[in-house]
Write an enzyme that holds these catalytic residues in place. Structure first.
Site, mmCIF file in Angstrom:
data_model
loop_
_atom_site.group_PDB
_atom_site.id
_atom_site.type_symbol
_atom_site.label_atom_id
_atom_site.label_comp_id
_atom_site.label_asym_id
_atom_site.label_seq_id
_atom_site.Cartn_x
_atom_site.Cartn_y
_atom_site.Cartn_z
ATOM 1 N N GLY A 46 0.826 -1.198 0.000
ATOM 2 C CA GLY A 46 0.000 0.000 0.000
ATOM 3 C C GLY A 46 0.859 1.246 0.000
ATOM 4 N N GLN A 51 2.861 9.991 1.118
ATOM 5 C CA GLN A 51 4.168 9.336 1.140
ATOM 6 C C GLN A 51 5.030 9.693 -0.068
ATOM 7 O OE1 GLN A 51 2.379 5.247 2.132
ATOM 8 N NE2 GLN A 51 4.415 5.154 3.037
ATOM 9 N N CYS A 88 6.075 -0.217 6.886
ATOM 10 C CA CYS A 88 5.675 0.934 6.077
ATOM 11 C C CYS A 88 6.859 1.345 5.209
ATOM 12 C CB CYS A 88 5.269 2.081 7.009
ATOM 13 S SG CYS A 88 4.791 3.587 6.147
ATOM 14 N N LEU A 89 6.570 1.684 3.954
ATOM 15 C CA LEU A 89 7.643 2.085 3.047
ATOM 16 C C LEU A 89 8.324 3.371 3.511
ATOM 17 C CD1 LEU A 89 6.004 1.279 -0.411
ATOM 18 C CD2 LEU A 89 7.735 -0.051 0.809
ATOM 19 N N HIS A 130 -4.155 1.109 7.744
ATOM 20 C CA HIS A 130 -2.819 1.714 7.722
ATOM 21 C C HIS A 130 -2.770 2.879 6.728
ATOM 22 C CE1 HIS A 130 1.764 1.255 7.663
ATOM 23 N NE2 HIS A 130 1.526 2.045 6.638
ATOM 24 N N GLU A 131 -3.295 2.649 5.526
ATOM 25 C CA GLU A 131 -3.209 3.680 4.481
ATOM 26 C C GLU A 131 -4.130 4.866 4.796
ATOM 27 O OE1 GLU A 131 -0.749 3.514 2.629
ATOM 28 O OE2 GLU A 131 -0.331 1.408 3.020
ATOM 29 N N HIS A 134 -2.521 7.256 7.113
ATOM 30 C CA HIS A 134 -1.565 8.166 6.463
ATOM 31 C C HIS A 134 -2.246 9.474 6.043
ATOM 32 C CE1 HIS A 134 2.321 6.215 6.068
ATOM 33 N NE2 HIS A 134 1.778 5.091 5.635
HETATM 34 NI NI NI Z 1 2.678 3.241 5.462
#
Ligand code: NI
Length: 159
Positions: A46, A51, A88-89, A130-131, A134
């Site tokens: 995701g 991000q 998380c990226l 999670h997304e 963000h």
């Molecule tokens: Ni993330």
């Protein structure tokens, strides 16, 4: 294919609240495609627009069942509970234990601004939560129970 630079924890933009998309434009469609490309390139499940430095309420998710694009997502229903490791990226090389709903249902718009309803259990529910976090400037590290840990790649390879 155009890759975008993924912002890392410590970058202020990750703590900002994203703004709703008012109308779809070629520029936003390009952003969505770039987000998908960037997510796949990084082997993520995701990615949220913040991000890649864009404060718009857009997320992309693919848990291995095909790409899901959510514009202006609103979580409308959750149930149950699951506790497991999350990453998380924007927080590379780290993982931590987070409790999330086992089921989540989200209403949103797709890349053509058509209304969509997406629901999922397990990893999909985790990814949705999670997304969407963000978009409100919340990183999973705020939910971590115990310590944030280093990902042990060697251990993963042995499994
Ligand atoms: Ni993330």
């Amino acid at each position: 294919m155009a890759l975008r630079n993924i912002r890392k924890m410590g970058d202020n933009i990750l703590t900002k609240t994203c703004r709703p998309v008012e109308e779809m434009t070629p520029r936003i469609k390009e952003l969505i495609q770039d987000m998908l490309d960037t997510m796949y390139e990084s082997y993520g499940v995701g990615l949220a627009a913040s991000q890649v430095g864009v404060l718009k309420r857009i997320v992309v998710i693919d848990i291995g069942e095909g790409p899901v694009v959510l514009v202006n997502p609103e979580i409308v229903e959750t149930s149950g509970e699951q506790t497991g490791d999350e990453g998380c990226l924007s927080v590379p090389g780290k993982t931590g234990t987070v409790t999330r709903p086992m089921y989540a249902k989200v209403q949103a718009f797709d890349e053509n601004m058509e209304p969509v309803t997406v629901e999922g259990e397990g990893l999909m529910a985790r990814a949705i939560c999670h997304e969407c976090d963000h978009l409100d400037g919340v990183l999973y590290v705020e939910h971590v129970e115990g310590e944030l840990r280093d990902v042990n790649y060697e251990e993963d390879e042995e499994e």
